[in-house]
Scaffold this active site. Structure first.
Site, PDB file in Angstrom:
ATOM      1  N   GLU A  36     -81.701  42.885   3.308  1.00 45.63           N
ATOM      2  CA  GLU A  36     -81.138  41.575   2.995  1.00 45.63           C
ATOM      3  C   GLU A  36     -81.312  41.380   1.491  1.00 45.63           C
ATOM      4  O   GLU A  36     -82.425  41.524   0.984  1.00 45.63           O
ATOM      5  CB  GLU A  36     -81.897  40.490   3.768  1.00 45.63           C
ATOM      6  CG  GLU A  36     -81.310  39.122   3.563  1.00 45.63           C
ATOM      7  CD  GLU A  36     -82.092  38.027   4.298  1.00 45.63           C
ATOM      8  OE1 GLU A  36     -81.790  36.855   4.050  1.00 45.63           O
ATOM      9  OE2 GLU A  36     -82.979  38.342   5.102  1.00 45.63           O
ATOM     10  N   ARG A 261     -94.473  48.575  10.519  1.00 50.79           N
ATOM     11  CA  ARG A 261     -94.294  48.331   9.088  1.00 50.79           C
ATOM     12  C   ARG A 261     -95.386  49.024   8.306  1.00 50.79           C
ATOM     13  O   ARG A 261     -96.500  49.187   8.793  1.00 50.79           O
ATOM     14  CB  ARG A 261     -94.486  46.840   8.770  1.00 50.79           C
ATOM     15  CG  ARG A 261     -93.544  45.899   9.352  1.00 50.79           C
ATOM     16  CD  ARG A 261     -93.976  44.492   8.961  1.00 50.79           C
ATOM     17  NE  ARG A 261     -93.433  44.119   7.671  1.00 50.79           N
ATOM     18  CZ  ARG A 261     -92.197  43.666   7.514  1.00 50.79           C
ATOM     19  NH1 ARG A 261     -91.399  43.519   8.547  1.00 50.79           N
ATOM     20  NH2 ARG A 261     -91.743  43.334   6.336  1.00 50.79           N
ATOM     21  N   LYS A 271     -91.116  40.109   0.686  1.00 46.74           N
ATOM     22  CA  LYS A 271     -90.301  39.665  -0.426  1.00 46.74           C
ATOM     23  C   LYS A 271     -90.587  38.205  -0.778  1.00 46.74           C
ATOM     24  O   LYS A 271     -90.563  37.832  -1.939  1.00 46.74           O
ATOM     25  CB  LYS A 271     -88.822  39.844  -0.087  1.00 46.74           C
ATOM     26  CG  LYS A 271     -88.356  41.274  -0.282  1.00 46.74           C
ATOM     27  CD  LYS A 271     -86.888  41.419   0.042  1.00 46.74           C
ATOM     28  CE  LYS A 271     -86.679  41.464   1.524  1.00 46.74           C
ATOM     29  NZ  LYS A 271     -85.300  41.757   1.913  1.00 46.74           N
TER      30      LYS A 271
HETATM   31  P1  ATP Z   1     -89.690  41.273   3.835  1.00 46.96           P
HETATM   32  O1  ATP Z   1     -90.577  40.701   4.890  1.00 46.96           O
HETATM   33  O2  ATP Z   1     -90.411  41.965   2.749  1.00 46.96           O
HETATM   34  O3  ATP Z   1     -88.663  40.310   3.333  1.00 46.96           O
HETATM   35  P2  ATP Z   1     -87.682  42.281   5.518  1.00 46.96           P
HETATM   36  O4  ATP Z   1     -87.929  43.090   6.734  1.00 46.96           O
HETATM   37  O5  ATP Z   1     -87.283  40.870   5.694  1.00 46.96           O
HETATM   38  O6  ATP Z   1     -88.909  42.430   4.576  1.00 46.96           O
HETATM   39  P3  ATP Z   1     -85.175  43.443   4.938  1.00 46.96           P
HETATM   40  O7  ATP Z   1     -84.396  43.419   3.689  1.00 46.96           O
HETATM   41  O8  ATP Z   1     -84.653  42.709   6.107  1.00 46.96           O
HETATM   42  O9  ATP Z   1     -86.634  42.943   4.588  1.00 46.96           O
HETATM   43  O10 ATP Z   1     -85.523  44.939   5.332  1.00 46.96           O
HETATM   44  C1  ATP Z   1     -84.657  46.041   5.266  1.00 46.96           C
HETATM   45  C2  ATP Z   1     -85.224  47.118   6.135  1.00 46.96           C
HETATM   46  O11 ATP Z   1     -86.511  47.515   5.648  1.00 46.96           O
HETATM   47  C3  ATP Z   1     -85.437  46.646   7.555  1.00 46.96           C
HETATM   48  O12 ATP Z   1     -84.976  47.619   8.436  1.00 46.96           O
HETATM   49  C4  ATP Z   1     -86.906  46.435   7.672  1.00 46.96           C
HETATM   50  O13 ATP Z   1     -87.343  46.624   8.966  1.00 46.96           O
HETATM   51  C5  ATP Z   1     -87.461  47.484   6.687  1.00 46.96           C
HETATM   52  N1  ATP Z   1     -88.766  47.078   6.169  1.00 46.96           N
HETATM   53  C6  ATP Z   1     -89.074  45.933   5.552  1.00 46.96           C
HETATM   54  N2  ATP Z   1     -90.387  45.880   5.261  1.00 46.96           N
HETATM   55  C7  ATP Z   1     -90.932  47.032   5.702  1.00 46.96           C
HETATM   56  C8  ATP Z   1     -92.251  47.584   5.710  1.00 46.96           C
HETATM   57  N3  ATP Z   1     -93.275  46.927   5.188  1.00 46.96           N
HETATM   58  N4  ATP Z   1     -92.424  48.801   6.258  1.00 46.96           N
HETATM   59  C9  ATP Z   1     -91.397  49.468   6.776  1.00 46.96           C
HETATM   60  N5  ATP Z   1     -90.130  49.013   6.814  1.00 46.96           N
HETATM   61  C10 ATP Z   1     -89.894  47.806   6.288  1.00 46.96           C
HETATM   62 MG    MG Z   2     -85.617  40.021   6.456  1.00 45.50          MG
END
Ligand code: ATP
Ligand code: MG
Length: 563
Positions: A36, A261, A271
């Site tokens: 995202e 994660r 983020k």
């Molecule tokens: P954040 O909580 O940091 O905003 P998010 O999951 O909301 O992370 P996205 O942009 O939706 O961020 O994530 C893109 C991809 O990266 C998704 O498939 C998500 O599952 C993966 N991802 C995000 N954070 C991690 C992590 N700490 N370890 C492994 N994969 C991750």
């Molecule tokens: Mg997200």
């Protein structure tokens, strides 16, 4: 300890192997990385990138880069640009498959109309508050909305008018008609579309209704013909909904698979929190070398190969856990040891005058560029009467195990001579200069009479050295799990001493050919990276990581605990 084998045998590849065996997707493997664009990528994302693109590489399949930009309020072009740069920098290629979820808005809307036509969705006029109050709890069922039994015709009519902009934000939502007493709360008539009069970075003012994540995500995967939709564990109990939506509208159906994660000690990996640190000025931007962002790590001097190797070695698991920051550093150090050219630099200079060395003489000493890589060759380092050494490499009254320079003591100056200290000159009680002599017979670093010295110091020629600023980084937080405290804010644990700036460093002249982001070692000090803020007037180096293997120490402690 994570092992190299962990990667080869992870449970996701097991699933894929089985799907290939049963020909579930006609032999295809097609993954995607779906960020995202609401912040910069961090090393958790790197894990997901390595997993998704890595699987595509391993199976000669494909991996898409897809921006999950269904939420108009939070997304910005800057984030899109940085994400593209970061994935590419990590070494992955999506070929011509760069997609935006917002490109599918029309199709998603048509599918929603289809859902309504099949009697599987209804427009609810309840307020957000009423909807959340009637959802029930984990132990009690929810209540049906009074609008749940609207006719298909009425639903179609109102939904069309929602899209046309007849209603204000929050006045109505489209909800899936599933089961208000379902044990999985996600299945209690989840929202499919909401009204939001907001401009979108891609579609502009075209839409005033936007799809919810659960509805959109499976459709995006389906439209792109993804085979294995890999996501993190928090989506495990959304999977029934992912499946339900695709089953109801009877479209191509990928398999969602969840993994744990990545979390790393002494940092935060969200983020939202990283944005707070940036916006509130606790760090200097998203690429601050103290952040676990990919751009921060790049600026700090971590190499893509080292990050990929780290992601490979931590493996893929089904249970959340914390990886030691020191293990990441170990992987970085291991890579830089093989690849980083060596230089000499003095962070806190102390002047050394070689009394028996003529003032007009300069010798070019031959120095090895990388002892781990003979092909890196050698370079010349100028030696002259006035030199600088590290302040902490001299002690006037050395304690027992201090083997470096002291009055009357002889040490080796790397690539040069044995040097003996005659006298320390002081001003206001502080040593400001050392008067020394060289033994001309020791050029190259060995004495013909076989006498030994107990230490070898780095040095630079004062006259030839370049001035530099060096930024030393420490952990950004003082707590192992800063976000893991219920009664404290993660920012309460910010390390006030995470950045130390040294402004009077002296570096050997060969560094003048370095380019921004080049990764080097300063002998005896650690690995460093040329900061992009450097210019011909002012060189700036970021310390990537020290030389000492703190990970080995941690492992030793752990072993001692278990034996
Ligand atoms: P954040 O909580 O940091 O905003 P998010 O999951 O909301 O992370 P996205 O942009 O939706 O961020 O994530 C893109 C991809 O990266 C998704 O498939 C998500 O599952 C993966 N991802 C995000 N954070 C991690 C992590 N700490 N370890 C492994 N994969 C991750
Ligand atoms: Mg997200």
């Amino acid at each position: 300890m994570p092992s190299e084998e962990a990667e080869a045998h992870d449970f996701i590849r097991d699933i894929i192997n089985e799907d290939l065996r049963t020909n579930k997707y006609g032999g295809r493997v097609h993954t995607r990385f779906p960020p995202e664009p609401n912040g910069y990528l961090h090393i958790g994302h790197a894990k997901s990138i390595c997993l998704n693109f890595g699987i595509a590489e391993d199976y000669k399949g494909k991996c898409n880069l897809r921006f999950d930009d269904t939420n108009p309020a939070k997304e910005e072009e800057e984030y899109v640009r940085s994400i593209i740069e970061d994935v590419r920098w990590l070494g992955f290629d999506w070929e011509d498959r760069l997609f935006f979820a917002s490109d599918y808005f029309d199709q998603m809307y048509d599918y929603a109309v289809e859902l309504v036509k099949r009697g599987k969705a209804y427009v609810d006029d309840s307020t957000a508050d009423e909807i959340s109050r009637t959802r029930g709890t984990l132990t009690s069922p929810g209540q049906k909305s009074p609008y749940r039994d609207r006719s298909i015709e009425e639903n179609l009519d109102v939904f069309t008018r929602m899209r046309a902009g007849e209603f204000g934000d929050g006045e109505k939502v489209l909800r899936a008609k599933i089961d208000m007493s379902h044990p999985n709360m996600n299945m209690r008539d989840p929202i499919v579309y909401r009204i939001l009069h907001a401009s979108h970075h891609n579609t502009g003012e075209k839409w005033c209704i936007y799809p919810m994540y659960d509805w959109a995500h499976g459709l995006e995967d389906s439209i792109e013909n993804i085979t294995h939709s890999i996501c993190t564990l928090e989506f495990e109990n959304h999977r029934p909904l992912y499946d339900w939506f695709l089953d109801q509208i009877e479209v191509y159906h990928p398999q969602q698979i969840e993994f744990a994660r990545l979390n790393i000690t002494y940092t935060v990996m969200s983020k939202r929190m990283l944005k707070q640190l940036v916006d509130e000025g606790h760090v200097n931007g998203w690429d601050d070398p103290r952040l676990p962002t990919i751009s921060g790590m790049r600026r700090r001097g971590y190499s893509p190969a080292a990050i990929r190797n780290f992601c490979k070695r931590i493996g893929v698991a089904k249970v959340n856990s914390m990886v030691d920051f020191e293990f990441l550093e170990y992987c970085i150090r291991e890579d830089l040891n093989k690849t980083a050219p060596r230089f000499m630099g003095v962070l806190q200079p102390l002047k050394v005058v070689i009394e028996n060395y003529p003032d007009d003489k300069v010798e070019e000493m031959e120095a090895v560029n990388n002892p781990e890589d003979p092909s890196a060759g050698t370079r010349k380092v100028p030696f002259s009467r006035e030199l600088c050494i590290e302040e902490e490499d001299f002690m006037e009254e050395p304690p027992k195990k201090f083997y470096r320079l002291a009055p009357g003591r002889e040490v080796r100056f790397r690539y040069a001579y044995f040097v003996k200290c005659k006298e320390a000159i002081k001003q206001n009680g502080k040593v400001v200069e050392l008067r020394c002599t060289v033994d001309p017979d020791t050029r190259g670093g060995n004495a013909p009479d076989g006498r030994k010295v107990k230490s070898t110091l780095h040095w630079v020629s004062a006259r030839h050295a370049m001035d530099a600023e060096v930024r030393l980084y420490d952990k950004l937080f003082t707590e192992k799990d800063p976000a893991g405290h219920k009664d404290a804010d993660f920012k309460d644990f910010i390390n006030p001493n995470s950045l130390e700036v040294l402004t009077s460093c002296k570096i050997e002249p060969a560094v003048k050919n370095l380019k921004p982001l080049d990764r080097i070692q300063f002998e005896r000090l650690g690995y460093f990276c040329v900061d992009p803020d450097s210019n011909s007037e002012k060189l700036i180096f970021n310390r990537t990581v020290g030389l000492r293997d703190t990970w080995a120490k941690i492992q030793k402690q752990q072993q001692q605990k278990t034996t």
